[in-house]
Design a protein around this motif. Structure first.
Motif, mmCIF file in Angstrom:
data_model
loop_
_atom_site.group_PDB
_atom_site.id
_atom_site.type_symbol
_atom_site.label_atom_id
_atom_site.label_comp_id
_atom_site.label_asym_id
_atom_site.label_seq_id
_atom_site.Cartn_x
_atom_site.Cartn_y
_atom_site.Cartn_z
ATOM 1 N N ASP A 145 0.806 -1.226 0.000
ATOM 2 C CA ASP A 145 0.000 0.000 0.000
ATOM 3 C C ASP A 145 0.834 1.269 0.000
ATOM 4 O OD1 ASP A 145 -2.269 -1.563 0.080
ATOM 5 O OD2 ASP A 145 -2.354 -1.571 2.277
ATOM 6 N N ASP A 146 2.101 1.184 0.410
ATOM 7 C CA ASP A 146 2.914 2.384 0.577
ATOM 8 C C ASP A 146 3.814 2.660 -0.625
ATOM 9 O OD1 ASP A 146 3.320 4.539 2.303
ATOM 10 O OD2 ASP A 146 5.214 3.716 3.042
ATOM 11 N N LEU A 147 3.636 1.923 -1.714
ATOM 12 C CA LEU A 147 4.446 2.171 -2.909
ATOM 13 C C LEU A 147 4.094 3.530 -3.518
ATOM 14 C CD1 LEU A 147 4.363 -1.266 -4.784
ATOM 15 C CD2 LEU A 147 6.309 -0.255 -3.600
ATOM 16 N N PRO A 148 5.074 4.188 -4.163
ATOM 17 C CA PRO A 148 4.742 5.415 -4.905
ATOM 18 C C PRO A 148 3.612 5.135 -5.895
ATOM 19 C CG PRO A 148 7.116 5.089 -4.815
ATOM 20 C CD PRO A 148 6.498 3.842 -4.254
ATOM 21 N N THR A 149 2.636 6.044 -5.945
ATOM 22 C CA THR A 149 1.421 5.794 -6.732
ATOM 23 C C THR A 149 1.078 6.994 -7.605
ATOM 24 O OG1 THR A 149 0.558 4.369 -4.982
ATOM 25 C CG2 THR A 149 -1.022 5.197 -6.578
ATOM 26 N N ILE A 150 0.669 6.726 -8.831
ATOM 27 C CA ILE A 150 0.111 7.763 -9.697
ATOM 28 C C ILE A 150 -1.232 7.262 -10.210
ATOM 29 C CG2 ILE A 150 2.307 8.792 -10.393
ATOM 30 C CD1 ILE A 150 2.271 7.153 -12.907
ATOM 31 N N ASP A 151 -2.091 8.187 -10.579
ATOM 32 C CA ASP A 151 -3.444 7.834 -11.031
ATOM 33 C C ASP A 151 -3.622 8.151 -12.509
ATOM 34 O OD1 ASP A 151 -4.391 6.979 -8.512
ATOM 35 O OD2 ASP A 151 -4.699 9.066 -7.894
ATOM 36 N N LEU A 152 -4.237 7.222 -13.232
ATOM 37 C CA LEU A 152 -4.626 7.427 -14.625
ATOM 38 C C LEU A 152 -6.039 6.883 -14.813
ATOM 39 C CD1 LEU A 152 -1.475 6.351 -16.722
ATOM 40 C CD2 LEU A 152 -2.276 8.672 -16.289
ATOM 41 N N THR A 153 -6.712 7.386 -15.801
ATOM 42 C CA THR A 153 -8.030 6.842 -16.139
ATOM 43 C C THR A 153 -7.887 5.839 -17.268
ATOM 44 O OG1 THR A 153 -8.503 8.536 -17.786
ATOM 45 C CG2 THR A 153 -9.115 9.023 -15.486
ATOM 46 N N ALA A 154 -8.888 4.989 -17.427
ATOM 47 C CA ALA A 154 -8.874 4.027 -18.531
ATOM 48 C C ALA A 154 -8.881 4.759 -19.863
ATOM 49 C CB ALA A 154 -10.082 3.102 -18.419
ATOM 50 N N ALA A 155 -9.522 5.928 -19.900
ATOM 51 C CA ALA A 155 -9.558 6.710 -21.135
ATOM 52 C C ALA A 155 -8.161 7.214 -21.490
ATOM 53 C CB ALA A 155 -10.522 7.885 -20.979
ATOM 54 N N GLU A 156 -7.393 7.611 -20.494
ATOM 55 C CA GLU A 156 -6.022 8.078 -20.756
ATOM 56 C C GLU A 156 -5.153 6.944 -21.261
ATOM 57 O OE1 GLU A 156 -5.154 11.713 -17.666
ATOM 58 O OE2 GLU A 156 -5.515 9.727 -16.783
ATOM 59 N N ILE A 157 -5.362 5.750 -20.742
ATOM 60 C CA ILE A 157 -4.630 4.585 -21.248
ATOM 61 C C ILE A 157 -5.004 4.334 -22.706
ATOM 62 C CG2 ILE A 157 -4.271 2.093 -21.004
ATOM 63 C CD1 ILE A 157 -3.028 3.570 -18.720
ATOM 64 N N ALA A 158 -6.295 4.388 -23.002
ATOM 65 C CA ALA A 158 -6.778 4.111 -24.353
ATOM 66 C C ALA A 158 -6.290 5.148 -25.360
ATOM 67 C CB ALA A 158 -8.298 4.042 -24.356
ATOM 68 N N SER A 159 -6.092 6.381 -24.909
ATOM 69 C CA SER A 159 -5.674 7.444 -25.833
ATOM 70 C C SER A 159 -4.165 7.466 -26.045
ATOM 71 C CB SER A 159 -6.146 8.803 -25.313
ATOM 72 O OG SER A 159 -5.522 9.111 -24.082
ATOM 73 N N GLY A 160 -3.429 6.617 -25.340
ATOM 74 C CA GLY A 160 -2.003 6.509 -25.606
ATOM 75 C C GLY A 160 -1.113 7.183 -24.586
ATOM 76 N N ALA A 161 -1.127 6.712 -23.344
ATOM 77 C CA ALA A 161 -0.256 7.239 -22.292
ATOM 78 C C ALA A 161 1.133 6.630 -22.466
ATOM 79 C CB ALA A 161 -0.819 6.902 -20.921
ATOM 80 N N ALA A 162 2.117 7.482 -22.692
ATOM 81 C CA ALA A 162 3.472 7.003 -22.944
ATOM 82 C C ALA A 162 4.052 6.337 -21.700
ATOM 83 C CB ALA A 162 4.378 8.148 -23.386
ATOM 84 N N MET A 163 4.547 5.146 -21.864
ATOM 85 C CA MET A 163 5.125 4.398 -20.753
ATOM 86 C C MET A 163 6.265 5.176 -20.106
ATOM 87 S SD MET A 163 7.286 0.885 -21.103
ATOM 88 C CE MET A 163 8.581 1.823 -21.932
ATOM 89 N N ILE A 164 7.095 5.783 -20.929
ATOM 90 C CA ILE A 164 8.275 6.483 -20.428
ATOM 91 C C ILE A 164 7.881 7.639 -19.519
ATOM 92 C CG2 ILE A 164 8.526 8.102 -22.374
ATOM 93 C CD1 ILE A 164 11.537 7.505 -22.280
ATOM 94 N N ASP A 165 6.754 8.296 -19.839
ATOM 95 C CA ASP A 165 6.291 9.413 -19.005
ATOM 96 C C ASP A 165 5.832 8.932 -17.638
ATOM 97 O OD1 ASP A 165 6.805 11.210 -21.037
ATOM 98 O OD2 ASP A 165 4.743 11.164 -21.821
ATOM 99 N N GLN A 166 5.296 7.746 -17.557
ATOM 100 C CA GLN A 166 4.788 7.231 -16.284
ATOM 101 C C GLN A 166 5.937 6.857 -15.346
ATOM 102 O OE1 GLN A 166 1.705 8.022 -16.362
ATOM 103 N NE2 GLN A 166 1.962 8.269 -18.580
ATOM 104 N N PHE A 167 7.027 6.366 -15.895
ATOM 105 C CA PHE A 167 8.194 6.072 -15.063
ATOM 106 C C PHE A 167 8.789 7.360 -14.491
ATOM 107 C CE2 PHE A 167 7.932 1.901 -16.943
ATOM 108 C CZ PHE A 167 8.490 1.072 -15.988
#
Length: 421
Positions: free
Chosen positions: A340-362
């Motif tokens: 539960d204490d891992l660093p966390t970011i939030d995205l929506t399923a729509a953002e994934i579908a529209s092409g969220a760059a993997m490199i940006d999430q890291f």
């Protein structure tokens, strides 16, 4: 007047504890300092320049010096370098430090202050810590008057022998006259603190030895008093890395710049050969327990590293945060889950579908410091999504979502979670 620290039996709790834990490198008239610390309350200080919004783990050894000073019945001063930050300490530097505006310096000081309250008790009592700012006196000095009244006590000949100057000249790295003045300003700090608060001890790393000796000499010549200097060995890891720095960047002490979990992981990843050294200096465990843990061999040394990580994290972030970080690590590494204490970011399923760059999430998760570093990890096969190595740069996909989450990893020890809303 000065002496190398040697193994000896100290009378004062202060020096005895520092010696046992490996904090002492050099000192001025250590025997007299030992007598003074045995027979009354001494006031000692360390200066911290405000070059960033947070100190990093490399400053912890100095903070722990102040901690033990107070714990053994003495008064610590945290001196904020509002004035000296405008100049920049040349010690250990090949180039001049970038100069900050007054507003940037004040903002950094405000951000740094809270860390000291985790280790020290501030107040008005005889051993309560106090915080001061050298801009209060340095910015009031008239240049001609300063040179006339204090410049006469320093010789260029001697200043050229100090490592902070000598090493720069040997490497033919330019040193500005502004930087050259730093050691005069730091010496004046000791003089000012002695006059204001009867401060008789300056502490610091061994790279500050020349600056500290200057201050001791100035107080003797200007005020006819004996004050003392004490330095710690410069701390590097067994592999030669500088304390407080990693490939991904600095190990910041402010929680808003580095999570308690990532801080815990930094200590958990200590090299085997460094366990005793780190336990001695960065925890307050009794030394018998430190030696017992350091003697563990093979896989058992990992238990000592977990104790180190939890105890060091508890000092800075509190016991609850340390226990949560340990529990998260156990769940993530030993049970194969997502703590539960891992660093966390939030995205929506729509953002994934529209092409969220993997490199940006890291980058957003703080696992990598730059796109270049992220791409190097991809080439090395160290970057993983849901524990599977990524062979090329791509966008996240709906198929990456597992139980409304995506696990990001670098190697086996650094993880983050993308929560899908």
């Amino acid at each position: 007047m000065t002496s190398k620290a040697t193994l000896m039996s100290y009378k004062s709790d202060f020096l005895r504890i520092l010696d046992e834990r490996g904090f002492i490198a050099q000192g001025t008239n250590i025997e007299a300092l030992d007598d003074k610390a045995t027979n009354g309350i001494i006031t000692g200080y360390i200066g911290f320049d405000a070059t960033a919004k947070s100190l990093h783990a490399g400053s912890l050894i100095q903070i722990m010096l102040l901690y033990w000073l107070q714990q053994t019945g003495h008064r610590p001063i945290t001196l904020m370098g509002g004035g000296t930050t405008k100049v920049g300490d040349p010690s250990g530097k090949d180039t001049q430090r970038a100069l900050l505006t007054d507003a940037e310096i004040n903002e950094n000081i405000a951000s740094i202050k809270g860390v000291f309250e985790k280790f020290l008790t501030f107040g008005d009592g005889p051993t309560d810590a106090l915080m001061s700012n050298n801009d209060d006196w340095l910015s009031q000095l008239g240049y001609v008057e300063f040179l006339r009244d204090y410049g006469v006590h320093f010789t260029i000949n001697r200043m050229l022998t100090f490592d902070s100057v000598k090493l720069r000249l040997e490497r033919e790295s330019p040193m500005t006259f502004l930087e050259f003045n730093y050691m005069l300003m730091q010496a004046y700090d000791f003089h000012a603190l002695n006059n204001r608060y009867d401060c008789t001890l300056q502490l610091g790393g061994s790279d500050q030895w020349g600056n500290i000796v200057n201050g001791v000499e100035l107080c003797r010549r200007k005020d006819s008093v004996e004050v003392f200097g004490l330095t710690t060995p410069l701390l590097t890891t067994a592999s030669g890395k500088k304390m407080g720095k990693t490939e991904s960047g600095a190990i910041w002490l402010n929680q808003d710049m580095l999570s308690p979990y990532d801080y815990w992981q930094y200590w958990r990843n200590t090299e085997d050969a460094d366990v005793e050294k780190m336990l001695s200096r960065f925890t307050i465990l009794p030394m018998d327990e430190v030696r017992r843990l350091a003697a563990l061999k093979g896989a058992e040394i990992n238990e000592a590293k977990k104790v180190l990580a939890t105890e060091a994290t508890a000092l800075l972030h509190g016991r609850d945060a340390a226990n949560n970080a340990e529990a998260t690590a156990q769940k993530t590494f030993e049970q194969g889950g997502l703590g539960d204490d891992l660093p966390t970011i939030d995205l929506t399923a729509a953002e994934i579908a529209s092409g969220a760059a993997m490199i940006d999430q890291f980058l957003a998760a703080g696992l990598c410091a730059s796109k270049g570093e992220t791409r190097r990890h991809i080439k090395a096969g160290a970057l993983k999504i849901n524990d599977k190595a990524i062979k090329e740069e791509r966008n996240l996909q709906a198929s990456d979502i597992n139980n409304d989450a995506i696990k990001l990893s670098i190697g086996k020890k650094k993880h983050a979670i993308i929560r899908i809303k």
